[in-house]
Design a protein around this motif. Structure first.
Motif, PDB file in Angstrom:
ATOM      1  N   PRO A   1      -5.152   1.834  -1.399  1.00  8.82           N
ATOM      2  CA  PRO A   1      -4.279   1.906  -0.340  1.00  8.82           C
ATOM      3  C   PRO A   1      -4.159   2.782   0.845  1.00  8.82           C
ATOM      4  O   PRO A   1      -3.846   2.169   1.626  1.00  8.82           O
ATOM      5  N   LEU A   2      -4.284   3.609   0.916  1.00 10.33           N
ATOM      6  CA  LEU A   2      -5.518   4.544   2.665  1.00 10.33           C
ATOM      7  C   LEU A   2      -6.550   4.128   2.943  1.00 10.33           C
ATOM      8  O   LEU A   2      -5.856   3.933   4.226  1.00 10.33           O
ATOM      9  N   LEU A   3      -7.427   2.756   2.432  1.00  6.78           N
ATOM     10  CA  LEU A   3      -8.236   1.735   3.047  1.00  6.78           C
ATOM     11  C   LEU A   3      -7.067   1.210   4.050  1.00  6.78           C
ATOM     12  O   LEU A   3      -7.426   1.119   5.093  1.00  6.78           O
ATOM     13  N   VAL A   4      -6.226   0.661   2.871  1.00 10.02           N
ATOM     14  CA  VAL A   4      -5.733  -1.129   3.475  1.00 10.02           C
ATOM     15  C   VAL A   4      -4.873   0.399   4.603  1.00 10.02           C
ATOM     16  O   VAL A   4      -4.557  -0.581   6.074  1.00 10.02           O
ATOM     17  N   LEU A   5      -4.172   0.607   4.390  1.00 10.01           N
ATOM     18  CA  LEU A   5      -3.598   1.627   5.032  1.00 10.01           C
ATOM     19  C   LEU A   5      -3.912   2.081   6.930  1.00 10.01           C
ATOM     20  O   LEU A   5      -3.927   1.625   7.789  1.00 10.01           O
ATOM     21  N   SER A   6      -5.328   2.678   6.341  1.00 12.68           N
ATOM     22  CA  SER A   6      -6.439   2.867   7.385  1.00 12.68           C
ATOM     23  C   SER A   6      -6.594   1.312   8.672  1.00 12.68           C
ATOM     24  O   SER A   6      -6.674   2.054   9.914  1.00 12.68           O
ATOM     25  N   VAL A   7      -7.019   0.993   8.085  1.00 14.32           N
ATOM     26  CA  VAL A   7      -7.544  -0.399   8.629  1.00 14.32           C
ATOM     27  C   VAL A   7      -6.495  -1.036   9.582  1.00 14.32           C
ATOM     28  O   VAL A   7      -5.960  -1.178  10.729  1.00 14.32           O
ATOM     29  N   TRP A   8      -4.726  -1.345   8.486  1.00 12.18           N
ATOM     30  CA  TRP A   8      -3.743  -1.849  10.286  1.00 12.18           C
ATOM     31  C   TRP A   8      -3.613  -0.428  10.842  1.00 12.18           C
ATOM     32  O   TRP A   8      -3.711  -1.294  12.438  1.00 12.18           O
ATOM     33  N   ILE A   9      -4.116   0.317  11.054  1.00 16.61           N
ATOM     34  CA  ILE A   9      -3.845   1.421  12.319  1.00 16.61           C
ATOM     35  C   ILE A   9      -4.541   1.821  12.815  1.00 16.61           C
ATOM     36  O   ILE A   9      -4.883   1.349  14.218  1.00 16.61           O
ATOM     37  N   VAL A  10      -6.325   1.517  12.438  1.00 15.85           N
ATOM     38  CA  VAL A  10      -7.112   0.565  13.228  1.00 15.85           C
ATOM     39  C   VAL A  10      -7.224  -0.090  14.166  1.00 15.85           C
ATOM     40  O   VAL A  10      -7.599  -0.402  15.584  1.00 15.85           O
ATOM     41  N   VAL A  11      -6.707  -1.677  13.766  1.00 21.32           N
ATOM     42  CA  VAL A  11      -6.592  -2.967  14.398  1.00 21.32           C
ATOM     43  C   VAL A  11      -5.605  -2.571  15.041  1.00 21.32           C
ATOM     44  O   VAL A  11      -5.512  -3.501  16.164  1.00 21.32           O
ATOM     45  N   GLY A  12      -4.456  -2.170  14.792  1.00 19.66           N
ATOM     46  CA  GLY A  12      -3.449  -1.966  15.486  1.00 19.66           C
ATOM     47  C   GLY A  12      -3.722  -1.408  16.814  1.00 19.66           C
ATOM     48  O   GLY A  12      -3.075  -1.507  18.389  1.00 19.66           O
TER      49      GLY A  12
ATOM     50  N   ALA B   1       1.071  -1.143   0.016  1.00 19.52           N
ATOM     51  CA  ALA B   1       0.298   0.071  -0.214  1.00 19.52           C
ATOM     52  C   ALA B   1       0.889   0.888  -0.241  1.00 19.52           C
ATOM     53  O   ALA B   1       0.526   2.189  -1.116  1.00 19.52           O
ATOM     54  N   GLY B   2       1.255   1.366   0.660  1.00 20.58           N
ATOM     55  CA  GLY B   2       2.729   2.070   0.392  1.00 20.58           C
ATOM     56  C   GLY B   2       3.811   2.093  -0.595  1.00 20.58           C
ATOM     57  O   GLY B   2       3.322   3.513  -0.907  1.00 20.58           O
ATOM     58  N   THR B   3       3.886   1.804  -1.297  1.00 19.84           N
ATOM     59  CA  THR B   3       4.885   1.503  -2.295  1.00 19.84           C
ATOM     60  C   THR B   3       3.589   2.436  -3.765  1.00 19.84           C
ATOM     61  O   THR B   3       4.064   2.837  -4.540  1.00 19.84           O
ATOM     62  N   ASP B   4       2.614   1.805  -3.720  1.00 20.07           N
ATOM     63  CA  ASP B   4       1.991   2.257  -4.080  1.00 20.07           C
ATOM     64  C   ASP B   4       1.254   3.709  -4.219  1.00 20.07           C
ATOM     65  O   ASP B   4       1.549   3.881  -5.061  1.00 20.07           O
ATOM     66  N   LEU B   5       1.373   4.016  -3.019  1.00 24.00           N
ATOM     67  CA  LEU B   5       0.528   5.598  -2.956  1.00 24.00           C
ATOM     68  C   LEU B   5       1.941   6.329  -3.103  1.00 24.00           C
ATOM     69  O   LEU B   5       2.131   7.782  -3.993  1.00 24.00           O
ATOM     70  N   ASN B   6       3.148   5.995  -2.488  1.00 24.07           N
ATOM     71  CA  ASN B   6       4.453   7.227  -3.341  1.00 24.07           C
ATOM     72  C   ASN B   6       4.938   6.758  -4.863  1.00 24.07           C
ATOM     73  O   ASN B   6       4.717   7.110  -5.025  1.00 24.07           O
ATOM     74  N   ARG B   7       4.147   5.793  -5.071  1.00 21.03           N
ATOM     75  CA  ARG B   7       4.299   5.925  -6.882  1.00 21.03           C
ATOM     76  C   ARG B   7       3.202   7.016  -8.002  1.00 21.03           C
ATOM     77  O   ARG B   7       3.178   7.688  -8.433  1.00 21.03           O
ATOM     78  N   SER B   8       2.195   6.358  -7.495  1.00 19.62           N
ATOM     79  CA  SER B   8       0.558   7.134  -7.608  1.00 19.62           C
ATOM     80  C   SER B   8       1.376   8.719  -6.970  1.00 19.62           C
ATOM     81  O   SER B   8       0.927  10.363  -8.125  1.00 19.62           O
ATOM     82  N   ILE B   9       1.639   9.050  -6.155  1.00 23.55           N
ATOM     83  CA  ILE B   9       1.792  11.006  -6.076  1.00 23.55           C
ATOM     84  C   ILE B   9       3.305  11.817  -6.965  1.00 23.55           C
ATOM     85  O   ILE B   9       2.634  12.301  -7.453  1.00 23.55           O
ATOM     86  N   ALA B  10       4.290  10.525  -6.785  1.00 26.08           N
ATOM     87  CA  ALA B  10       5.244  10.681  -7.777  1.00 26.08           C
ATOM     88  C   ALA B  10       4.831  11.089  -8.959  1.00 26.08           C
ATOM     89  O   ALA B  10       5.611  11.664  -9.567  1.00 26.08           O
ATOM     90  N   TYR B  11       4.232  10.639  -9.502  1.00 29.37           N
ATOM     91  CA  TYR B  11       4.098  10.472 -10.913  1.00 29.37           C
ATOM     92  C   TYR B  11       2.263  10.140 -11.727  1.00 29.37           C
ATOM     93  O   TYR B  11       2.154  10.465 -12.596  1.00 29.37           O
ATOM     94  N   PHE B  12       1.947   9.800 -10.983  1.00 33.80           N
ATOM     95  CA  PHE B  12       0.201   9.689 -11.574  1.00 33.80           C
ATOM     96  C   PHE B  12      -0.558  10.739 -11.161  1.00 33.80           C
ATOM     97  O   PHE B  12      -1.783  10.743 -10.843  1.00 33.80           O
ATOM     98  N   HIS B  13      -0.157  11.430 -10.310  1.00 34.03           N
ATOM     99  CA  HIS B  13      -0.662  13.296  -9.829  1.00 34.03           C
ATOM    100  C   HIS B  13      -1.700  12.736  -8.304  1.00 34.03           C
ATOM    101  O   HIS B  13      -3.321  12.702  -8.753  1.00 34.03           O
ATOM    102  N   GLY B  14      -1.460  11.148  -8.210  1.00 33.00           N
ATOM    103  CA  GLY B  14      -2.602  10.968  -6.689  1.00 33.00           C
ATOM    104  C   GLY B  14      -3.780   9.881  -7.157  1.00 33.00           C
ATOM    105  O   GLY B  14      -4.675  10.137  -6.414  1.00 33.00           O
ATOM    106  N   THR B  15      -3.452   9.321  -8.261  1.00 34.41           N
ATOM    107  CA  THR B  15      -4.808   8.962  -9.120  1.00 34.41           C
ATOM    108  C   THR B  15      -4.343   7.292  -8.405  1.00 34.41           C
ATOM    109  O   THR B  15      -4.068   6.988  -7.880  1.00 34.41           O
TER     110      THR B  15
END
Length: 365
Positions: A316-327, A297-311
């Motif tokens: 991946p944002l939901l995936v990271l949010s779930v990991w945070i909430v569960v932890g 998820a982090g790799t996808d977000l980094n790539r999207s922000i760097a090269y694809f204008h955040g599309t």
């Protein structure tokens, strides 16, 4: 006498061996061996033989040949391509920039040279693999292709791995700082308040690590373009999510929880993250789990922000949010469940303070 001393020596060695390697230590050593072999299996299994599987490709061609060409590409052995018709070249480029297509073939009806659109920012290895496949298909029809890169990599990111290594660095920081907190202050917080304090310390670390990584990958090394604030946010989420889950695993499984974290975030997470090879080049198991782990998820977000204008960032944002909430939730639940378990959950310093009182209760004199 000599025989007796020899027997005592043998018994002494066995006793020393038992003291040096008790049952718990032996089990931990076996677990480490399992993690080591799992590391080898996971990395070699994921990366040793890449070949495309249903790599998406748009086909821009006259209606008279479009359907036949799409069917031919989809009928290639091992389902290497997933072709679909696209109205025109501009639409194909737009869909590639929105991360809906990896490549596109633009047929020139007036000649024998077609154009293959690729996005090296999605992964140079995949662009190369698709180019080889399409070149072979075109050659059998007496045609050639010219390759056009519509989403090129930054000059400081020649192999397209910076997004991946940035995410991996954040993951490493997350589980290492959580492990350090557990080892130094006890794997289980003594009470709910201390669990909240520990999570707060983890959040502060995550903010610092996220900003540091974004600055290094961005203006310091010029490896990744894109907004620093956005990358900082991604880094904070990755570090905090990984750290919170590691903390929760320690709460429930003690030091074994660190090994489980290594299994999740190193052995499974790194090779499946889509860094070295994009998902279509990964074997089925790693391709399936990669997007749902913080590394991917982090790799996808980094790539999207760097090269694809955040599309294409919602998943991946939901995936990271779930990991945070569960932890966070599991860490807080563990601290509540363990708070009445006795002095075993207290830090060593507090247990030492209580010892004189307990001794006076036994011996009033």
């Amino acid at each position: 006498m000599t025989g007796s001393r020899g027997g005592e020596g043998r018994r002494g060695f066995l006793a020393e061996l038992k003291d040096a390697v008790n049952a718990r230590t032996a089990l931990l050593v076996i677990a480490v061996l399992g993690l080591q072999l799992g590391f080898i299996v996971s990395y070699i299994g994921a990366l040793h033989h890449p070949y495309p599987y249903k790599a998406s490709i748009g086909v821009v061609a006259p209606p008279t040949v479009s359907a036949q060409l799409v069917a031919g590409l989809n009928g290639l052995p091992k389902q290497v391509l997933d072709a679909e018709p696209v109205a025109d070249e501009a639409t194909a480029v737009g869909r590639m920039k929105d991360q809906k297509l990896y490549t596109a073939l633009v047929v020139n009806p007036a000649g024998t040279q077609d154009t293959l659109l690729v996005a090296n920012a999605s992964g140079p290895a995949l662009a190369t693999a698709v180019t080889q496949i399409v070149t072979g298909v075109e050659a059998r029809q007496g045609r050639t292709i010219v390759v056009k890169d519509v989403v090129p990599l930054a000059a400081g990111d020649a192999e397209g791995l910076s997004s991946f290594y940035l995410a991996v660095g954040w993951c490493v920081g997350g589980y290492l700082v959580a492990s350090l907190l557990g080892i130094s202050a006890g794997t289980r917080p003594a009470n709910l308040r201390r669990a909240i304090i520990r999570l707060g310390a983890l959040l502060l670390f995550s903010l610092a690590a996220g900003l540091g990584g974004a600055l290094i990958a961005g203006p310091i090394l010029n490896a990744l373009p894109g907004r620093i604030i956005a990358l900082w946010g991604v880094g904070t989420m990755v570090v905090f999510g990984v750290g919170a889950v590691t903390m929760a695993l320690e709460c429930f499984f003690d030091v074994i929880g660190i090994g489980i974290a290594v299994l999740l975030f190193v052995i499974l997470g790194n090779p499946s993250a889509g860094g070295v090879f994009p998902p279509p080049l990964m074997p089925p198991f790693w391709r399936a789990i990669g997007p749902w782990l913080p590394n991917g998820a982090g790799t996808d977000l980094n790539r999207s922000i760097a090269y694809f204008h955040g599309t294409d960032v919602l998943r991946p944002l939901l995936v990271l949010s779930v990991w945070i909430v569960v932890g966070v939730a599991l860490t807080l639940v563990a601290s509540v469940l363990r708070r009445g378990s006795g002095r075993a959950d207290l830090p060593k310093a507090e247990r030492a303070v209580e010892l004189p009182t307990a001794a006076r209760a036994v011996d009033p004199a």
